[in-house]
Design an enzyme around this catalytic site. Structure first.
Site: not given
Lengths: 313, 313
Positions: B244, B213, B253, B17, B211
């Site tokens: 991004c 990054h 991530n 995703r 979550h």
């Protein structure tokens, strides 16, 4: 220990020693000086500027004496060097270093491969170095940098009891500090916490720095648990240079730029300017144009939220 | 919450995703399926397989329905997808997902830029999604993924009280989990510890995943303090893809390969095989040949000392 502490955490910059030792390119002495000048200007207060080793084996270290003399002219910089034996230590003392680090492998097979000495032979070197220091250079600090303490590519597992036993031996021989080095990038957070907690418990004020490589990406996680175990001095290198040239894909030391960001974001003052580290990084890049540089902060920037410890948000 | 736990820590793989959303290349559906099959074979038990968004805006997500149906055939895999609004959620429910994640920005300027909705408008979407779920798909979980909780490139600082207020609102609207996302890579360890501690304190069992990054290299350090605050589910992506595309040099991530190494080395079972992740990485590399992959373990290997949690040293 070591130098004046105007910060919560001392970052000991080891790039000039750790990388140049493992790279075949010889950086011109003038360029090395500019790099070290930039590191000092960024606020780094301890710099390991080179190794005192055989010029035949490591010609890129042949100018270490000159580099030491130069670094001593930089105000506020504590000048250290690596010396693997008595001969190197004598050269280092004469050159004017303020501290030497003697690499002592807890893994005996690694000791034989790295410096061609058994443990007994290394102990004898340390004993003679301490005697020389005590007799002639009483102001110079001597650190034992215990290597392969988190594991060894030759021996495999290194027992934690063996690490502590070696630390005690070094203390008995009269060193001023005992640091722990993750020579091959095997260290993991809980192991780091256990070993530094035991080191601090057993050696008190003699417990020294943490030297981590970021080979497996665990470097800053290891810093966190080392902080929790009371470590206040961390080796790091600008651009993450350093490390073993014989381990493909393995990167070098933890990256000074990213370490400063971590520590300052946690409210721990380092006295180091990230902006000025980037100036030093440019100098380094020009001096080693074919070497990869590591780190995330140089690309990503510090972001809108960042502020140095003690500064207002 | 979510799926059956045969491990101490649940790694939720978000690569299919998070990256495909931000990359312009369209990966052929058959290749996506192979990648997801490989991820499942490596032991990943939760996979966020895509987004239910406008096909015009993100044509690379046009096959998400087919991918969901495929992933549901893989034994032991809990299939999740992102859905930013009621329309997307309805599509996701119909496709057969087991959980949807609704991204809700704590920063209202980011919410407007990202999904063109005010907070009030987002709350209305969440209310309608929950009503739809309750009426027609009672077995499907709904997570609110709070974004920009550690700071926002548009708004700058995001107040921790605002994050907690948003978490409470989501709980009142009836979501099953509230996760916290470091959308722009600003999170630092102490901040992570504070926010997840408060989330757990206030929401109890509804407190969800982290979550992160790795934009600034702090990803695994953040995992450590999140663990300490009781987090047991971590989003990660194979090869660190995601993130991004408008932040030059910013990586994606946290890297699944490196995360598994970290957790297993700490004695925390993930149920994931690093060796098999490398197989999936090869498939991914072939499918996105022009995209950089991240991570240290794939290059360095696990080393002689590594063993999985629960295995004998």
């Amino acid at each position: 220990m070591s130098n004046q502490k105007t910060s919560d955490i001392l970052i000991s910059e080891v790039g000039p020693r750790d990388r140049l030792q493992s790279v075949s390119t010889t950086m011109p002495t003038a360029h090395k000086k500019q790099w070290i000048r930039d590191l000092a200007a960024a606020g780094l207060r301890e710099i390991e500027v080179g190794s005192f080793v055989s010029h035949k084996l490591l010609p890129q270290m042949a100018d270490t004496g000159e580099i030491v003399a130069f670094a001593r002219t930089l105000p506020g910089v504590f000048v250290t060097a690596l010396a693997p034996n008595l001969h190197g230590a004598q050269d280092a003392f004469q050159a004017g270093v303020q501290k030497i680090t003697i690499p002592v492998s807890v893994s005996e097979p690694h000791s034989l491969a790295n410096v061609n000495k058994t443990h007994a032979q290394m102990f004898e070197q340390v004993r003679q170095i301490i005697a020389c220091r005590n007799a002639h250079y009483p102001a110079v600090l001597v650190e034992a940098g215990l290597s392969t303490v988190f594991g060894c590519t030759i021996q495999g597992v290194v027992e934690e009891d063996d690490v502590l036993r070696m630390a005690h031996t070094m203390a008995e021989l009269g060193v001023d500090e005992v640091g722990l080095a993750d020579t091959v990038g095997y260290a993991t957070p809980l192991q780091v916490h256990r070993l530094f907690t035991r080191l601090k418990h057993d050696l008190g004020e003699l417990a020294g720095s943490a030297h981590f490589h970021n080979t497996r990406g665990q470097g800053l996680a290891n810093v966190l648990t080392a902080l929790d175990a009371g470590v206040t001095t961390f080796d790091a290198s600008l651009g993450g240079i350093g490390g073993c040239p014989y381990a493909p894909g393995a990167s070098g030391n933890i990256v000074t730029e990213d370490l400063v960001y971590l520590l300052e974001s946690m409210g721990l003052r380092t006295g180091v300017s990230i902006e000025k580290l980037l100036v030093a990084r440019e100098t380094l890049k020009q001096g080693l144009p074919n070497e990869p540089l590591y780190g995330f902060i140089p690309d990503a920037g510090v972001g809108k939220n960042f502020h140095y410890a003690g500064e207002k948000a």
